[in-house]
Design an enzyme around this catalytic site. Sequence first.
Site, mmCIF file in Angstrom:
data_model
loop_
_atom_site.group_PDB
_atom_site.id
_atom_site.type_symbol
_atom_site.label_atom_id
_atom_site.label_comp_id
_atom_site.label_asym_id
_atom_site.label_seq_id
_atom_site.Cartn_x
_atom_site.Cartn_y
_atom_site.Cartn_z
ATOM 1 N N ASN A 59 -6.270 19.526 -1.146
ATOM 2 C CA ASN A 59 -7.298 20.264 -1.250
ATOM 3 C C ASN A 59 -6.769 21.757 -1.522
ATOM 4 O OD1 ASN A 59 -10.229 19.397 -1.235
ATOM 5 N ND2 ASN A 59 -8.718 17.896 -0.292
ATOM 6 N N ARG A 106 -5.431 19.596 12.248
ATOM 7 C CA ARG A 106 -7.263 19.225 12.536
ATOM 8 C C ARG A 106 -7.589 19.186 14.085
ATOM 9 N NH1 ARG A 106 -10.819 15.940 9.251
ATOM 10 N NH2 ARG A 106 -9.562 15.881 7.377
ATOM 11 N N GLY A 128 -5.811 18.207 4.541
ATOM 12 C CA GLY A 128 -5.820 19.455 3.549
ATOM 13 C C GLY A 128 -4.843 19.734 2.694
ATOM 14 N N LYS A 129 -3.897 19.081 2.501
ATOM 15 C CA LYS A 129 -2.721 19.454 1.367
ATOM 16 C C LYS A 129 -3.275 19.587 -0.010
ATOM 17 C CE LYS A 129 0.458 16.824 2.891
ATOM 18 N NZ LYS A 129 -0.562 16.131 3.797
ATOM 19 N N TYR A 151 0.619 -1.208 0.137
ATOM 20 C CA TYR A 151 -0.036 0.029 -0.115
ATOM 21 C C TYR A 151 0.810 1.445 -0.007
ATOM 22 C CZ TYR A 151 -4.028 3.029 0.457
ATOM 23 O OH TYR A 151 -5.197 3.826 0.267
ATOM 24 N N ARG A 168 -7.712 5.986 -2.216
ATOM 25 C CA ARG A 168 -6.844 7.111 -2.777
ATOM 26 C C ARG A 168 -6.860 6.860 -4.433
ATOM 27 N NH1 ARG A 168 -3.243 10.282 0.587
ATOM 28 N NH2 ARG A 168 -3.485 9.535 2.649
ATOM 29 N N ASP A 184 2.302 17.318 -1.713
ATOM 30 C CA ASP A 184 2.471 16.428 -0.735
ATOM 31 C C ASP A 184 4.024 17.011 -0.089
ATOM 32 O OD1 ASP A 184 1.351 14.478 1.204
ATOM 33 O OD2 ASP A 184 2.957 13.178 0.176
HETATM 34 P P1 GTP Z 1 -2.126 13.211 2.624
HETATM 35 O O1 GTP Z 1 -2.510 12.967 1.159
HETATM 36 O O2 GTP Z 1 -2.680 12.117 3.383
HETATM 37 O O3 GTP Z 1 -0.820 13.885 3.064
HETATM 38 O O4 GTP Z 1 -3.516 14.221 2.767
HETATM 39 P P2 GTP Z 1 -3.549 15.795 2.629
HETATM 40 O O5 GTP Z 1 -3.016 16.672 3.510
HETATM 41 O O6 GTP Z 1 -3.539 16.054 1.021
HETATM 42 O O7 GTP Z 1 -5.129 15.788 2.865
HETATM 43 P P3 GTP Z 1 -6.447 16.207 1.741
HETATM 44 O O8 GTP Z 1 -6.384 17.538 1.062
HETATM 45 O O9 GTP Z 1 -6.589 15.098 0.771
HETATM 46 O O10 GTP Z 1 -7.740 16.323 2.700
HETATM 47 C C1 GTP Z 1 -8.185 15.324 3.498
HETATM 48 C C2 GTP Z 1 -9.493 15.197 3.907
HETATM 49 O O11 GTP Z 1 -9.942 16.516 4.637
HETATM 50 C C3 GTP Z 1 -10.543 15.271 2.663
HETATM 51 O O12 GTP Z 1 -11.412 14.264 2.987
HETATM 52 C C4 GTP Z 1 -10.987 16.453 2.375
HETATM 53 O O13 GTP Z 1 -12.061 16.735 1.955
HETATM 54 C C5 GTP Z 1 -10.907 17.356 3.757
HETATM 55 N N1 GTP Z 1 -10.504 18.839 3.760
HETATM 56 C C6 GTP Z 1 -9.692 19.219 2.799
HETATM 57 N N2 GTP Z 1 -9.504 20.657 3.275
HETATM 58 C C7 GTP Z 1 -10.710 20.935 3.866
HETATM 59 C C8 GTP Z 1 -11.053 22.324 4.490
HETATM 60 O O14 GTP Z 1 -10.673 23.177 4.183
HETATM 61 N N3 GTP Z 1 -12.407 21.933 5.152
HETATM 62 C C9 GTP Z 1 -12.839 20.979 5.729
HETATM 63 N N4 GTP Z 1 -14.010 20.780 6.341
HETATM 64 N N5 GTP Z 1 -12.159 19.461 5.264
HETATM 65 C C10 GTP Z 1 -11.262 19.752 4.356
HETATM 66 C C1 SPV Z 2 0.341 10.437 3.634
HETATM 67 O O1 SPV Z 2 -0.096 9.646 4.342
HETATM 68 O O2 SPV Z 2 0.831 11.374 4.074
HETATM 69 C C2 SPV Z 2 0.001 10.217 2.095
HETATM 70 C C3 SPV Z 2 -0.517 8.898 1.773
HETATM 71 O O3 SPV Z 2 0.430 11.131 1.495
HETATM 72 S S1 SPV Z 2 0.983 7.768 1.551
HETATM 73 O O4 SPV Z 2 1.624 7.675 0.344
HETATM 74 O O5 SPV Z 2 0.446 6.511 1.868
HETATM 75 O O6 SPV Z 2 2.162 7.972 2.602
HETATM 76 MN MN MN Z 3 1.240 12.922 2.752
#
Ligand code: GTP
Ligand code: SPV
Ligand code: MN
Length: 595
Positions: A268, A410, A265-266, A211, A379, A287
Amino acid sequence: MNVSMKNKKLNMWIKEVTELCQPDDIYICNGSKEEYALMIQKLLKSGIAIPLDKRPNSFLFRSDPSDVARVEDRTYISTSSKEEAGPTNNWMEPKELKNTMLNLYKGCMKGRTMYVIPFSMGPIGSPISKIGVEISDSPYVVVNMHIMTRVSDRVLELLGADGDFIPCLHSIGAPLAAGEKDSKWPCAPIDKKYISHFPEERLIWSYGSGYGGNALLGKKCLALRIASSVAKREGWMAEHMLILRLTNPEGKQYHIAAAFPSACGKTNLAMMQPSIAGWKCECIGDDIAWMKIGSDGRLYAINPENGFFGVAPGTSYSTNPMAMDTLKENVIFTNCALTDDGDVWWEGMDGDEPAHAIDWKGRDWTPESTEEAAHPNARFTAPASQCPVICKDWEKPEGVPIDIFIFGGRRSNVVPLVYEAYNWDHGVFLGATAASETTAANIGAVGNLRRDPFAMTPFCGYHMGDYFQHWLDMGDRLGDKAPRVFYVNWFRKSEDGKFLWPGFSDNSRILKWMCERIDGKVGAEETPIGLLPNEGDIDLNGINIPSDDMGELLRIDTDAWKAEIPDIENHFFKFGNRLPERLRKQLQEFKKRLG
Ligand code: GTP
Ligand code: SPV
Ligand code: MN
């Protein structure tokens, strides 16, 4: 054999691994489209890949229910002394860990093909890029690496006979006996999984999981854990950060790098489309950021990756339209639900829930089902070049100059929507004390508050106290050219459990405030925790947020902050005499300001 297979170290390593793992076949990858198609054919034939009628050249995979996320408890930083790995990492003595793993690797690829995957993190041939070679027995890993990194025979050419690379050995840990039927997602049980790093020899050994971050070794293992330790020695930075370019209505550009923990939220924010008129946002990375000081003394960032491995649940046209448009074709989906008309689905997608679907475990699902249709850590793997707002400069070898650093996490309470650090040292203090509720990106409990300094707890390849010092040192070198530091929390909730801030495109309003702070256009209120926006300085044009909610979003509860102090002290205590004196001083000053 491939004509460019002349690298001595690589050939020797392939020979060694072949003898150890005893694969049936060896396949050297060249990164071509034809090769991708061939791998997919193989995965389709064995029923592992499910084609999606609704999305050209896109496929769904279902992992074993035990193999759905990173495994922090099974992740090791194996330096010669335990002290060097520090209190935030699992450690085992290299010889002992290698012995354990060598026993596991013995014959582990029997009945399988061994793939040799030459890849570059960063544009091929760029001075900041790093070359790795992953050996894996998983064709799923091959296709994902094709998207997430630059896999190419040009990498082998670049290596020549004597070039160096980072060896990344991966096995799913499931040999096949003659005639044995393979399972759909073979992997080893949790107590046999090892995600091991030997930073002193720049070596990665991963066993037992197929994974994401456990298996696509260019990402967290190389570009963060190994790279962070190299960066410390060489005076640059490898961070768990998105990179974006924001352009204001006058055409002025700002580059922002933001560190939020996994699933906070990265992706996003990286693709966010501003809801405020005239502002434009472009994505550079979602990321990982590698940053070096340029000849003009500023800090320049590149995204070493080639694709997005993003969280599917919650992604929709209303939250992240640019991600949705990135996912139309050429995508790998993992642990999403399958609809009856041959599309993927996940919780939070636009429109009505499907009346029927197949869930991520392969079972019938209806809206009445008690379990989620998609795994919370489902994912997508998609090429970055397909993102409609990918910045034209995203592959520029020299990177983009960073103006703003954002930390965050968060937190359903206590932490306000946004504040600014008083200065660099205070910014490092904010990064070092960042805390967040845990998410499904790691196997383990979800929703527990933990200190996650710089969102690097699972990804720092050396002693975290030294890492803090490295941030202070970088600030000293950057001087008045250092990025300004902010802290955000999009996730504060009301008493009835609803998010108070609309988030997503409206996060642009917060970024706008940061830019105006930099340009000296707005003041800020000095508070014990940092500089808070003055009332009215956050642009709320076009949205309707009750002023009570806004008040709550920016409220500082001094007692609640005082209650954080013992936890921060315990956190700092762990780093012993490697905790920089300057951070101890920051904590004293913080306590003084709280009164
Ligand atoms: P990794 O890939 O694990 O590193 O995650 P990431 O930091 O890129 O997080 P990502 O942007 O995928 O967001 C993770 C979750 O948080 C998703 O379900 C989004 O919908 C939610 N999310 C992101 N931004 C916001 C925000 O501004 N507000 C809220 N309420 N939720 C958010
Ligand atoms: C994280 O967990 O921060 C990710 C997904 O970006 S993974 O590649 O599985 O680590
Ligand atoms: Mn990550």
